[in-house]
Design a protein around this motif. Sequence first.
Motif, PDB file in Angstrom:
ATOM      1  N   ILE A  15      40.343  40.849  30.781  1.00  0.00           N
ATOM      2  CA  ILE A  15      41.070  42.041  31.243  1.00  0.00           C
ATOM      3  C   ILE A  15      42.518  41.690  31.574  1.00  0.00           C
ATOM      4  CG2 ILE A  15      41.235  43.716  33.132  1.00  0.00           C
ATOM      5  CD1 ILE A  15      38.130  43.635  33.183  1.00  0.00           C
ATOM      6  N   LEU A  16      42.730  40.520  32.138  1.00  0.00           N
ATOM      7  CA  LEU A  16      44.067  40.103  32.562  1.00  0.00           C
ATOM      8  C   LEU A  16      44.906  39.515  31.430  1.00  0.00           C
ATOM      9  CD1 LEU A  16      43.177  38.502  36.003  1.00  0.00           C
ATOM     10  CD2 LEU A  16      44.220  40.741  35.569  1.00  0.00           C
ATOM     11  N   TYR A  17      44.313  39.395  30.246  1.00  0.00           N
ATOM     12  CA  TYR A  17      45.023  38.790  29.130  1.00  0.00           C
ATOM     13  C   TYR A  17      46.236  39.607  28.696  1.00  0.00           C
ATOM     14  CZ  TYR A  17      46.057  36.910  24.536  1.00  0.00           C
ATOM     15  OH  TYR A  17      46.698  36.374  23.458  1.00  0.00           O
ATOM     16  N   ARG A  18      46.063  40.925  28.521  1.00  0.00           N
ATOM     17  CA  ARG A  18      47.172  41.775  28.021  1.00  0.00           C
ATOM     18  C   ARG A  18      48.420  41.702  28.887  1.00  0.00           C
ATOM     19  NH1 ARG A  18      46.273  45.841  23.695  1.00  0.00           N
ATOM     20  NH2 ARG A  18      48.425  46.333  24.181  1.00  0.00           N
ATOM     21  N   PRO A  19      48.316  41.795  30.212  1.00  0.00           N
ATOM     22  CA  PRO A  19      49.555  41.669  30.999  1.00  0.00           C
ATOM     23  C   PRO A  19      50.002  40.217  31.194  1.00  0.00           C
ATOM     24  CG  PRO A  19      47.733  42.259  32.444  1.00  0.00           C
ATOM     25  CD  PRO A  19      47.204  42.269  31.029  1.00  0.00           C
ATOM     26  N   GLY A  20      49.289  39.269  30.570  1.00  0.00           N
ATOM     27  CA  GLY A  20      49.685  37.867  30.653  1.00  0.00           C
ATOM     28  C   GLY A  20      49.284  37.187  31.950  1.00  0.00           C
ATOM     29  N   LEU A  21      48.239  37.689  32.577  1.00  0.00           N
ATOM     30  CA  LEU A  21      47.822  37.136  33.873  1.00  0.00           C
ATOM     31  C   LEU A  21      46.464  36.454  33.830  1.00  0.00           C
ATOM     32  CD1 LEU A  21      48.893  40.149  36.120  1.00  0.00           C
ATOM     33  CD2 LEU A  21      50.076  37.971  35.855  1.00  0.00           C
ATOM     34  N   GLU A  22      45.969  36.155  32.636  1.00  0.00           N
ATOM     35  CA  GLU A  22      44.634  35.559  32.543  1.00  0.00           C
ATOM     36  C   GLU A  22      44.517  34.257  33.325  1.00  0.00           C
ATOM     37  OE1 GLU A  22      46.983  33.957  29.111  1.00  0.00           O
ATOM     38  OE2 GLU A  22      46.714  35.928  29.973  1.00  0.00           O
ATOM     39  N   TRP A  23      45.614  33.560  33.483  1.00  0.00           N
ATOM     40  CA  TRP A  23      45.612  32.306  34.238  1.00  0.00           C
ATOM     41  C   TRP A  23      45.364  32.545  35.734  1.00  0.00           C
ATOM     42  CZ3 TRP A  23      49.608  31.631  37.779  1.00  0.00           C
ATOM     43  CH2 TRP A  23      50.660  32.534  37.690  1.00  0.00           C
ATOM     44  N   ARG A  24      45.453  33.795  36.171  1.00  0.00           N
ATOM     45  CA  ARG A  24      45.209  34.119  37.574  1.00  0.00           C
ATOM     46  C   ARG A  24      43.812  34.686  37.817  1.00  0.00           C
ATOM     47  NH1 ARG A  24      50.686  36.508  40.271  1.00  0.00           N
ATOM     48  NH2 ARG A  24      51.893  34.618  39.990  1.00  0.00           N
ATOM     49  N   ALA A  25      42.968  34.661  36.808  1.00  0.00           N
ATOM     50  CA  ALA A  25      41.637  35.258  36.921  1.00  0.00           C
ATOM     51  C   ALA A  25      40.852  34.685  38.102  1.00  0.00           C
ATOM     52  CB  ALA A  25      40.861  35.075  35.621  1.00  0.00           C
ATOM     53  N   GLU A  26      40.886  33.387  38.270  1.00  0.00           N
ATOM     54  CA  GLU A  26      40.130  32.769  39.371  1.00  0.00           C
ATOM     55  C   GLU A  26      40.639  33.253  40.725  1.00  0.00           C
ATOM     56  OE1 GLU A  26      37.083  31.018  41.087  1.00  0.00           O
ATOM     57  OE2 GLU A  26      37.357  31.063  38.913  1.00  0.00           O
ATOM     58  N   ASN A  27      41.960  33.349  40.869  1.00  0.00           N
ATOM     59  CA  ASN A  27      42.515  33.860  42.129  1.00  0.00           C
ATOM     60  C   ASN A  27      42.129  35.323  42.369  1.00  0.00           C
ATOM     61  OD1 ASN A  27      43.658  31.519  43.026  1.00  0.00           O
ATOM     62  ND2 ASN A  27      45.757  32.090  42.547  1.00  0.00           N
ATOM     63  N   PHE A  28      42.076  36.129  41.288  1.00  0.00           N
ATOM     64  CA  PHE A  28      41.645  37.513  41.437  1.00  0.00           C
ATOM     65  C   PHE A  28      40.213  37.565  41.950  1.00  0.00           C
ATOM     66  CE2 PHE A  28      45.369  38.772  39.098  1.00  0.00           C
ATOM     67  CZ  PHE A  28      45.576  40.095  39.444  1.00  0.00           C
ATOM     68  N   LYS A  29      39.368  36.704  41.429  1.00  0.00           N
ATOM     69  CA  LYS A  29      37.966  36.650  41.880  1.00  0.00           C
ATOM     70  C   LYS A  29      37.895  36.252  43.347  1.00  0.00           C
ATOM     71  CE  LYS A  29      34.545  36.159  39.794  1.00  0.00           C
ATOM     72  NZ  LYS A  29      33.528  37.102  40.226  1.00  0.00           N
ATOM     73  N   ILE A  30      38.652  35.229  43.733  1.00  0.00           N
ATOM     74  CA  ILE A  30      38.664  34.777  45.132  1.00  0.00           C
ATOM     75  C   ILE A  30      39.198  35.889  46.031  1.00  0.00           C
ATOM     76  CG2 ILE A  30      39.718  33.150  46.753  1.00  0.00           C
ATOM     77  CD1 ILE A  30      39.726  31.094  44.383  1.00  0.00           C
ATOM     78  N   LEU A  31      40.262  36.539  45.588  1.00  0.00           N
ATOM     79  CA  LEU A  31      40.849  37.637  46.350  1.00  0.00           C
ATOM     80  C   LEU A  31      39.839  38.766  46.540  1.00  0.00           C
ATOM     81  CD1 LEU A  31      43.285  39.070  47.661  1.00  0.00           C
ATOM     82  CD2 LEU A  31      43.964  39.791  45.363  1.00  0.00           C
ATOM     83  N   ALA A  32      39.154  39.153  45.484  1.00  0.00           N
ATOM     84  CA  ALA A  32      38.142  40.211  45.585  1.00  0.00           C
ATOM     85  C   ALA A  32      37.060  39.828  46.588  1.00  0.00           C
ATOM     86  CB  ALA A  32      37.523  40.486  44.217  1.00  0.00           C
ATOM     87  N   SER A  33      36.625  38.581  46.535  1.00  0.00           N
ATOM     88  CA  SER A  33      35.603  38.103  47.473  1.00  0.00           C
ATOM     89  C   SER A  33      36.105  38.180  48.916  1.00  0.00           C
ATOM     90  CB  SER A  33      35.207  36.669  47.107  1.00  0.00           C
ATOM     91  OG  SER A  33      34.241  36.190  48.006  1.00  0.00           O
ATOM     92  N   GLU A  34      37.371  37.770  49.137  1.00  0.00           N
ATOM     93  CA  GLU A  34      37.958  37.835  50.476  1.00  0.00           C
ATOM     94  C   GLU A  34      38.056  39.283  50.963  1.00  0.00           C
ATOM     95  OE1 GLU A  34      41.745  35.866  50.260  1.00  0.00           O
ATOM     96  OE2 GLU A  34      40.840  33.892  50.011  1.00  0.00           O
ATOM     97  N   LEU A  35      38.469  40.181  50.084  1.00  0.00           N
ATOM     98  CA  LEU A  35      38.592  41.592  50.477  1.00  0.00           C
ATOM     99  C   LEU A  35      37.238  42.197  50.811  1.00  0.00           C
ATOM    100  CD1 LEU A  35      41.306  42.801  47.942  1.00  0.00           C
ATOM    101  CD2 LEU A  35      41.574  42.520  50.417  1.00  0.00           C
ATOM    102  N   VAL A  36      36.215  41.830  50.056  1.00  0.00           N
ATOM    103  CA  VAL A  36      34.870  42.344  50.326  1.00  0.00           C
ATOM    104  C   VAL A  36      34.350  41.795  51.646  1.00  0.00           C
ATOM    105  CG1 VAL A  36      32.457  42.260  49.555  1.00  0.00           C
ATOM    106  CG2 VAL A  36      34.272  42.801  47.916  1.00  0.00           C
TER     107      VAL A  36
END
Length: 166
Positions: A15-36
């Motif tokens: 999903i993050l590939y198109r805006p060029g952010l695929e390298w941040r996927a792990e941080n997005f997962k960690i962030l989602a976990s923290e928010l939950v």
Amino acid sequence: MESLDRAPAEGVATILYRPGLEWRAENFKILASELVSRYNGKVPSDRRDLMELTGVGPYVAEAIKCFAFGEPAVIMDTNAVRVAARYFGFSYTPESRRRKKVIQAVSHLVSIQHPANSNYALLDFAATVCLAQKPDHGNCPLASHCAYFRGIQHNQDQKVSPSKTS
């Protein structure tokens, strides 16, 4: 947020590939976990709370405050700094976005009543008119008040020599 927290890392990266952010996927997962776990899946509006989240620095915190909550915020990226530096006539480096003087200068370009619109306008202006390499002075609505443009005009006027008449 729960869906993002449960999603496979590969799916998030896709999903993050198109805006060029695929390298941040792990941080997005960690962030989602923290928010939950810490905020019941909701994004906090307080800057201190935002800054404690994985991958959130001053730029992202201010962008969230502005675009998600409509709060007055100055989104300090290199482009906004370039526009302010040229308009007000001070020198800058990529690190200038952290200087108080520069933050104050950029804040004069952002409307308190319409922070999202003015931040979008500033970012768009930097991307389409006040370009880093070749500013489009001919289409710049700020040129007559811009220190950078006035300096270029002054320097060009100094280089022009009177034509010789015989």
